[in-house]
Design a protein around this motif. Sequence first.
Motif, PDB file in Angstrom:
ATOM      1  N   GLU A 287      -7.994  -4.640   0.033  1.00 23.03           N
ATOM      2  CA  GLU A 287      -9.178  -4.869  -0.808  1.00 23.03           C
ATOM      3  C   GLU A 287     -10.227  -5.699  -0.074  1.00 23.03           C
ATOM      4  O   GLU A 287     -11.429  -5.440  -0.185  1.00 23.03           O
ATOM      5  CB  GLU A 287      -8.757  -5.546  -2.111  1.00 23.03           C
ATOM      6  N   ASP A 291     -13.908  -4.364   0.804  1.00 22.53           N
ATOM      7  CA  ASP A 291     -15.058  -5.123   0.315  1.00 22.53           C
ATOM      8  C   ASP A 291     -16.077  -5.332   1.437  1.00 22.53           C
ATOM      9  O   ASP A 291     -17.293  -5.180   1.243  1.00 22.53           O
ATOM     10  CB  ASP A 291     -14.591  -6.470  -0.240  1.00 22.53           C
ATOM     11  N   ARG A 300     -19.981   0.458  -3.262  1.00 19.78           N
ATOM     12  CA  ARG A 300     -19.107  -0.268  -4.169  1.00 19.78           C
ATOM     13  C   ARG A 300     -17.767   0.463  -4.264  1.00 19.78           C
ATOM     14  O   ARG A 300     -17.658   1.633  -3.878  1.00 19.78           O
ATOM     15  CB  ARG A 300     -19.736  -0.368  -5.564  1.00 19.78           C
ATOM     16  N   ASN A 302     -13.890   0.650  -6.789  1.00 16.13           N
ATOM     17  CA  ASN A 302     -13.027   0.157  -7.862  1.00 16.13           C
ATOM     18  C   ASN A 302     -11.585   0.504  -7.518  1.00 16.13           C
ATOM     19  O   ASN A 302     -11.319   1.260  -6.575  1.00 16.13           O
ATOM     20  CB  ASN A 302     -13.442   0.710  -9.229  1.00 16.13           C
ATOM     21  N   ARG A 303     -10.651  -0.042  -8.277  1.00 13.54           N
ATOM     22  CA  ARG A 303      -9.242   0.119  -7.943  1.00 13.54           C
ATOM     23  C   ARG A 303      -8.432   0.498  -9.179  1.00 13.54           C
ATOM     24  O   ARG A 303      -8.852   0.238 -10.315  1.00 13.54           O
ATOM     25  CB  ARG A 303      -8.686  -1.179  -7.357  1.00 13.54           C
ATOM     26  N   HIS A 307      -3.259  -1.107  -7.892  1.00  8.29           N
ATOM     27  CA  HIS A 307      -3.918  -1.431  -6.623  1.00  8.29           C
ATOM     28  C   HIS A 307      -3.464  -0.513  -5.489  1.00  8.29           C
ATOM     29  O   HIS A 307      -3.426  -0.917  -4.328  1.00  8.29           O
ATOM     30  CB  HIS A 307      -3.659  -2.891  -6.234  1.00  8.29           C
ATOM     31  N   PHE A 310      -8.041   3.589  -4.537  1.00  9.15           N
ATOM     32  CA  PHE A 310      -9.377   2.995  -4.522  1.00  9.15           C
ATOM     33  C   PHE A 310     -10.429   4.101  -4.472  1.00  9.15           C
ATOM     34  O   PHE A 310     -10.239   5.104  -3.787  1.00  9.15           O
ATOM     35  CB  PHE A 310      -9.534   2.076  -3.304  1.00  9.15           C
TER      36      PHE A 310
END
Length: 314
Positions: A287, A291, A300, A302-303, A307, A310
Amino acid sequence: MTEEQAKELLQKYLDQQANPEEQKMVEVWYATLDLKNRVSADQKAAIGEQMFVRLKAAMYEKPEKRKIIKLQAFGKIAAAVLLLVTLGLSVWKMSSPLKPAENQVTVITGSAERKRITLPDGSVVLLGPAAKLSYPKVFAANSRQIALKEGEAFFDIAHQENRPFTVHAASGIDIKVLGTSFKVKSYQASKQFEVAVVTGKVAVSNKERNLGTLVKNETLTYDKNADHAAIRKIKALAFVEFAFDGTTLDQVISKLQYAYSIKIVLGDSTLAKLKTTASFSSRQSAEEILDIICSLHHLRFNRSKNHKTFNIYR
């Protein structure tokens, strides 16, 4: 057993100096050799029958005839046994998953020595003390196979999706690389065998079954005597670097998926061609790396709840 040792054992047998264990060894010799790839079942049976007839004749013939048999039949008896030994060794070499010895590179380290080895595909092996590694000068077109015959080694494997990488360790244990980096501890004198994964995923198996599949920060310990394998979580034992220099986002994603055992989906196929220049370490989470990459390209992500998946989008 070497050819010379085979001759000596057979001579002891014919001289009636072999102990019961050695006599048994001679009598079951032919059955312990896998000749199916070189001779037919009928040929194998004929060789075995010939050997037994002559050996038993040499054992049980009356004393006055034994010397004649030793002189006349020894050469033929030895030839039968040595033929079996030679064919068996040839089959072993042919059935080996690695290339013939002349195409192999063997690296051995001293008791206090460590070596860094770069394999033909660019993969790196850090070989520990008192270790022995064998690998081909050139890998096959559809696979990469090496043998860790003794000791400890850390592997950082170059990602080649169409050429799986396999490490053959002692006691018939194979490690199929589905990930990037891992450590193996394999000593023939020890009953314990260990594999620890730093990044990615590996599958460990022996001839009978799959022993387990490991992901990042997991280790498998296998007891050879009890035939028992256990997997447990561990603290990171090493870190590897990910360096991208003008690499497309599509290739970056492939590397991260491979290293972290995750799935990354691009919301727009045009994003795949974006170029990335950056360096990361496996001590960073997936992550954290995503990022930073998304910040570089003003994207951008999301997950999923677990986790493991993605989504990257604008």
